[in-house]
Write an enzyme that holds these catalytic residues in place. Structure first.
Site, PDB file in Angstrom:
ATOM      1  N   ARG A  46      31.315  76.398   7.584  1.00 49.92           N
ATOM      2  CA  ARG A  46      30.845  75.998   8.765  1.00 49.92           C
ATOM      3  C   ARG A  46      29.517  75.788   9.011  1.00 49.92           C
ATOM      4  NH1 ARG A  46      30.509  79.034  13.416  1.00 49.92           N
ATOM      5  NH2 ARG A  46      32.124  80.652  12.445  1.00 49.92           N
ATOM      6  N   ASP A 168      18.789  57.063  21.453  1.00 50.50           N
ATOM      7  CA  ASP A 168      20.088  56.701  20.616  1.00 50.50           C
ATOM      8  C   ASP A 168      19.637  55.505  19.990  1.00 50.50           C
ATOM      9  OD1 ASP A 168      22.456  55.381  19.816  1.00 50.50           O
ATOM     10  OD2 ASP A 168      23.606  56.294  21.557  1.00 50.50           O
ATOM     11  N   LYS A 193      29.022  53.687  13.093  1.00 52.47           N
ATOM     12  CA  LYS A 193      28.617  52.290  13.255  1.00 52.47           C
ATOM     13  C   LYS A 193      27.964  51.940  12.294  1.00 52.47           C
ATOM     14  CE  LYS A 193      30.694  52.930  17.503  1.00 52.47           C
ATOM     15  NZ  LYS A 193      30.580  54.310  17.827  1.00 52.47           N
TER      16      LYS A 193
END
Length: 355
Positions: A46, A168, A193
């Protein structure tokens, strides 16, 4: 010897590679490890993975900062918003990625934050809103309205007010805009994306220039566990290698289509910021016309994501959570890398029937 400064296209290909030594692989291997031998810097799956690190080095180099990858873009949004103090104000665009707006609405409904939604094209209003904010969240261009923010002016005003700025950068990518150089504190991506680019990996990322902020975000990722999959990180890194080629082709196709779309009788409005591969059109026929377009094409795929090699389109108001200020007849086009004449032929057949 001074390290050379490579162009973004070269950086996309070269960053995050193994050292050039005899018999070294050109690509970082997929490290499938949930745990590590004690005594090192990682200790547990992790906390880190060499495959994540390679992707993070490459994107960090492109954006000009230090990168952390996450399980998804929304995991990044949640982690960043979690840093905002109880009851503090977040300024955000009224038009933005649906997941971001929905997370803000959820937090506000639970009394966690106060949300001030603004028109990001009204720079004076956004600057004024910075005075009472703990965080200014920007998208530029916005999704799906394709509005462009004056990032430098807003960031300067926000910093004067002691406010952090997030941008963003999913639509623009670091090839068209580097928000850290424009004053932003954090840059976020849905790496699903354009960065990955092949509609086959869900991944998010945040890039910062401040080491202390990096450590805070790393600590939150470790604690929450919103870590990327190893295969997804590797796939995204492979996609990143051709980012410059894909963006150039998609942008070229989009610019060629925009002029034709603006001249078509079935279309009331074309929104395009002048760069990138996303175009939004508003059909004269409203929602019915938009639905006929999205269901009538053969090459363009009706899908909700974007930024892949394939061209896709979607009527955004089919989602109940989409703001009412987005026209019913707005269709967002994600222009891919196919032959532009084929793309236009497929669109125009349906559009001609709607004219």
């Amino acid at each position: 010897m001074t390290e050379p400064t490579w162009s973004p296209a070269t950086t996309a290909v070269t960053a995050g590679r193994p050292e050039h030594v005899p018999d070294a692989p050109l690509n970082v291997p997929i490290t499938m490890a949930a745990t590590y031998v004690a005594g090192g810097d990682v200790e547990y799956g992790r906390y880190g993975n060499p495959t994540w690190t390679a992707f993070e080095e490459a994107l960090g180099a492109l954006e000009g900062g230090r990168c952390l990858s996450f399980a998804s873009g929304l995991a990044v949004v949640a982690t960043v918003l979690d840093l905002v103090g109880q009851g503090a104000t977040v300024v955000a665009p009224r038009h933005a990625y649906n997941g971001t707006v929905m997370q803000l609405a959820d937090l506000e409904s639970r009394g966690r934050v106060v949300v001030n939604l603004v028109d990001i094209t009204d720079t004076d209003a956004v600057v004024k809103a910075c005075d009472d904010a703990a965080l200014v969240w920007l998208e530029s261009p916005t999704n799906p309205a394709l509005e462009v923010a004056d990032i430098e002016t807003i960031a300067a005003a926000a910093h004067e007010a002691g406010t952090y700025v997030v941008v963003d950068n999913t639509f623009a990518t670091p090839l068209r805009q580097r928000p850290l150089t424009m004053g932003a504190d954090l840059v976020v991506h849905s790496a699903t994306k354009y960065l990955s680019g092949h509609a086959d990996a869900v991944l998010g990322a945040v890039v910062v220039a401040d080491d202390q902020l990096y450590d805070v975000l790393k600590g939150r990722r470790d604690l929450i566990g919103a870590i990327p999959g190893t295969l997804e990180a590797w796939v995204a890194l492979r996609g990143l290698r051709t980012l410059h080629l894909r963006v150039e082709r998609a942008e070229s196709n989009a610019q060629a289509l925009v002029g034709r779309l603006r001249a078509h009788r079935a279309i009331a409005e074309v929104r395009y910021p002048g760069f990138g591969g996303i175009v939004s059109i508003v059909l004269n026929g409203g929602a019915d016309g938009a639905d006929l377009l999205t269901h009538g094409t053969r090459l363009w795929v009706h899908a909700t994501s974007l930024g892949g090699v394939e061209s896709s389109l979607e009527r955004r108001r089919r989602w109940k959570s989409e703001p009412a200020t987005i026209p019913d007849g707005l269709v967002r086009l994600s222009v891919g890398i196919e032959d532009v004449e084929d793309l236009w032929t497929d669109l125009s057949v349906v559009l001609d029937g709607l004219a």
